[in-house]
Design an enzyme around this catalytic site. Structure first.
Site, PDB file in Angstrom:
ATOM      1  N   SER A  17      -5.530  -0.705  -2.730  1.00 40.88           N
ATOM      2  CA  SER A  17      -6.142   0.649  -2.742  1.00 40.88           C
ATOM      3  C   SER A  17      -7.071   0.528  -1.597  1.00 40.88           C
ATOM      4  O   SER A  17      -8.201  -0.232  -1.676  1.00 40.88           O
ATOM      5  CB  SER A  17      -6.693   0.984  -3.895  1.00 40.88           C
ATOM      6  OG  SER A  17      -6.987   2.311  -4.134  1.00 40.88           O
ATOM      7  N   GLU A  18      -7.032   1.273  -0.659  1.00 40.69           N
ATOM      8  CA  GLU A  18      -7.949   0.713   0.703  1.00 40.69           C
ATOM      9  C   GLU A  18      -9.239   1.262   0.764  1.00 40.69           C
ATOM     10  O   GLU A  18     -10.209   0.710   1.224  1.00 40.69           O
ATOM     11  CB  GLU A  18      -7.323   1.405   2.007  1.00 40.69           C
ATOM     12  CG  GLU A  18      -7.172   3.095   2.100  1.00 40.69           C
ATOM     13  CD  GLU A  18      -5.819   3.594   1.607  1.00 40.69           C
ATOM     14  OE1 GLU A  18      -5.156   3.061   0.783  1.00 40.69           O
ATOM     15  OE2 GLU A  18      -5.277   4.583   2.393  1.00 40.69           O
ATOM     16  N   ASN A  19      -9.736   1.847  -0.569  1.00 40.41           N
ATOM     17  CA  ASN A  19     -11.258   2.258  -0.686  1.00 40.41           C
ATOM     18  C   ASN A  19     -11.915   0.829  -1.251  1.00 40.41           C
ATOM     19  O   ASN A  19     -13.123   0.829  -1.426  1.00 40.41           O
ATOM     20  CB  ASN A  19     -11.538   3.309  -1.924  1.00 40.41           C
ATOM     21  CG  ASN A  19     -10.782   3.350  -3.079  1.00 40.41           C
ATOM     22  OD1 ASN A  19      -9.573   2.703  -2.917  1.00 40.41           O
ATOM     23  ND2 ASN A  19     -11.374   3.544  -4.196  1.00 40.41           N
ATOM     24  N   ASN A  42       0.801  -1.181   0.129  1.00 39.09           N
ATOM     25  CA  ASN A  42      -0.061   0.047  -0.073  1.00 39.09           C
ATOM     26  C   ASN A  42       0.858   1.377  -0.063  1.00 39.09           C
ATOM     27  O   ASN A  42       1.720   1.301   0.907  1.00 39.09           O
ATOM     28  CB  ASN A  42      -0.987   0.069   1.251  1.00 39.09           C
ATOM     29  CG  ASN A  42      -2.059   1.156   1.337  1.00 39.09           C
ATOM     30  OD1 ASN A  42      -1.482   2.269   1.474  1.00 39.09           O
ATOM     31  ND2 ASN A  42      -3.052   0.985   0.787  1.00 39.09           N
ATOM     32  N   SER A  67     -11.391  -4.638   3.005  1.00 43.05           N
ATOM     33  CA  SER A  67     -10.296  -4.000   2.614  1.00 43.05           C
ATOM     34  C   SER A  67      -9.396  -3.759   3.859  1.00 43.05           C
ATOM     35  O   SER A  67      -8.093  -3.909   3.827  1.00 43.05           O
ATOM     36  CB  SER A  67     -10.364  -2.390   2.072  1.00 43.05           C
ATOM     37  OG  SER A  67      -9.396  -2.017   1.459  1.00 43.05           O
TER      38      SER A  67
END
Lengths: 219, 218, 218, 219
Positions: free
Chosen positions: A48-50, A25, A90
């Site tokens: 991608s943390e979304n 990340n 996530s």
């Protein structure tokens, strides 16, 4: 070095830390640049943390997809073999230790590996977003930043700003050197070309331990 | 389950009143339920407690509710993209509870799952732990984070059948499936509305049983 | 991530040793990873701690491991369909920890999600609460249930690409996606193995980053 | 009445409790029969705790799908509009109060609505499966069972067997009557045709409160 050259230099050095197969990340800003310098033969998966893994390059103009943005809200693409999921999943990935490396910026780091990067009381309070989970959960936390801010050291004996997490940083990579956080303190392992150990120490509030095997930083 | 849950945006917003606690799905403006939000702005419903990942940008989606001063309390993970949020917070006009993003997701999920809370290492040793119970499990400290629920959840769905089954496309999933489980009334703004049976049961990401009403986002 | 994780059943079972803690996916024999289990029976690996929803039927899937007395400790929600499990338990040969099904799922998920535990109302006032911490949240009692993890998870996948992305079909999902997150080594037995990119990213239910090895279930 | 006729009678009466739109979980055995008697104009969604909603009728011979079984391991079908999910999500539905009604059998029920239906120490220890979550989480818990077992009452002052959950039962439906669990105790609301209140009380260890509006059970 100029700021932009510094950034490139730091990003290139960070990229060398990544191993084939790593799930990574990259924070917003400088860390994002790391994706441009992944060594030949190394394939990493960007988280991608979304809500997806497999971030691909930016789309061509006119091919932006409103359904597909990264955690900074910018249009991106997804590589073949990527996967979408919801926010709870996530962060199951993040908190559960399934991210191998997270790279992010810092306002302050200290001798214990404490990190402050999310707020300056009374001034900047953007919120921690996913940062607290990332530095708590990722197997390896790399801080990538300029060594000083307006001449003032950012690597301190003890962080003064509100923390993002305690004892979470593993490695600090700046335009001046590479510093490992160990139980004994901060170990300077690599030094940028043309600098002396004194140069680095003078720009650092924390006491540096100089590695017996000090190397010149190569990118 | 009602067989056809499709209503108008006006009928939906008629259910939203001053002082309510509302969850809104989306991530940095990526697919906020904009028709519903615009109607809320028009209605001028105020004193809301808003639970959302972020406050988007001043002129996009959720951001407008902030700019229009309709929110009294905000629970979010990130407000940096909407300066107005910070301004109102600093001026004491808006109460803001900042929650780590993973904790926010998990708290909403806990609210939907009937859990009394979850134990997370995130936030230990930071301001996030203030006022919270620390529980040591097998030698490691965790924060007890409590569930979050709302009176109404406003979410988006890419493909929604008339019974409320939802398929989200790409990065639009984010908080929507979680919020769908954690509110008394769930209203989904649909990019596309299809007949029951058109979504493969393997592809349903939020079963219709969670959805009370559907509005068209077209 | 390795680019091609496909190995033989023999290579997979070579990783499984006496005394290990193993999770096995499936529900009442519905799509247990039978090739892997049959190879474990053949190898005779013993003293296992087994985490699974149930012990299937005596002659199907997981059931065989019980009948063959390879399991020392079992953590499951239901053992009624395999009499041999009850017999060994009553004879003191097999230690059995019975866990409510929803709690079992949530404990495995917590193990994968890095949570220190979850608070559930299920089991309050029953034998399930024995030895556990009761935590009162806002006036209601909950049991603190701790996370579960394993050294190896053996799961099934309907369609698996060579990087380990998994799509489960119909009712075969059950505990598999949870177990995939909560073990040091995850081996998936695939009904069908496809090239990377053949599964739509929206359809991936377990991302390949969780999967270490793939064996063909054909 | 004979056993099988009892079962049918009970199942028919339970079916009348279900409202259009209800999400319902039916336990193994007698409760499963309820699905056969859903009133005209009422559409319910059946939840299967192994991971889907929308249980349809049993498949035709030769059309069994090994990927599609119910929580009892039997081949079933799924209706249009159904949805599959994993076990954690299945019990999010259950524990989170998203199941309107759960119908299940009992070994014992008592005046407080305590339920014992999962084990007889030293004899039968099948495990609780999803039962503890179901009776804790469902909005309404209906016990559907024969009023007595080998002549012995199953509706007791206080359960003697290990509990499934405390104070969880809302309604008890047997071949003898319909009993509501209230704060004041067990209220007999309906009585089977041809029986007297004394008949029911004699078959019941707990003290029954007789409803002012006692009706004859109709199916």
């Amino acid at each position: 070095m100029e700021k932009n050259m510094d950034k490139e230099f730091i990003a290139k050095r960070v990229a060398k830390e990544l191993k084939d197969g790593d799930v990574v990340n990259l924070g917003i800003g400088l860390p994002t640049l790391v994706a441009n310098y992944i060594p030949e033969g190394v394939e990493i998966t960007l988280h991608s943390e979304n809500g997806f893994v497999g971030i691909g390059p930016a789309p061509k103009e006119g091919e932006e997809d409103p359904y597909l943005v990264n955690a900074g809200g910018q249009y991106v693409t997804i590589k073949p073999g990527g996967a979408f999921f919801d926010s709870a999943f996530s962060f199951l990935i993040v908190r559960g230790g399934h991210v191998d490396v997270t790279v992010l910026g810092a306002l302050e780091v200290d001798e214990e590996g404490n990190l402050a990067n999310w707020m300056v009381p009374g001034k900047m309070v953007p919120g921690m977003g996913g940062a607290m989970d990332l530095v708590t959960g990722a197997k390896k936390v790399i801080v990538a930043m300029n060594h000083t801010a307006k001449g003032a050291p950012k690597i301190l004996k003890k962080c003064r700003l509100p923390l993002t997490a305690v004892k979470c940083v593993n490695l600090i990579i700046t335009e001046m050197g590479v510093i490992e956080v160990t139980d004994k303190g901060l170990v300077l392992k690599e030094i940028a070309p043309g600098l002396t150990v004194e140069d680095v120490q003078n720009a650092t509030e924390a006491q540096l331990i100089i590695s017996d095997d000090l190397k010149v930083m190569e990118v | 389950m009602k067989k056809n849950k499709v209503i108008s945006v006006k009928e939906a917003v008629d259910m939203i009143h001053d002082g309510m606690t509302i969850m809104i799905g989306g991530f940095l403006g990526c697919k906020n339920p904009t028709k519903l939000i615009d109607a809320m702005v028009e209605k001028g419903v105020k004193d809301l407690t808003l639970i959302a990942n972020d406050t988007s940008f001043p002129d996009i989606g959720i951001g407008k509710l902030i700019v229009n001063k309709q929110v009294k309390k905000l629970i979010a993970s990130h407000i940096g993209t909407n300066k107005e949020t910070g301004n109102q917070m600093n001026a004491g006009e808006l109460e803001v509870e900042l929650v780590p993003q993973g904790t926010l997701a998990e708290r909403i999920r806990a609210g939907g799952a009937g859990l009394g809370g979850i134990l997370t290492p995130t936030g230990i040793g930071t301001v996030v732990q203030e006022g919270k119970t620390i529980i040591n499990v097998d030698g490691k400290d965790y924060l007890l984070e409590k569930p979050l629920r709302a009176e109404i959840a406003l979410i988006v769905g890419s493909v929604v059948d008339k019974s409320g089954n939802i398929k989200y496309k790409k990065a639009t999933r984010n908080f929507n499936p979680l919020m769908a489980t954690a509110a008394d009334i769930v209203i989904v703004e649909a990019d596309e509305i299809v007949e029951v049976g058109e979504i493969d049961p393997d592809d349903v990401m939020t079963p219709g049983l969670f959805v009370d009403y559907i509005v068209s986002g077209r």
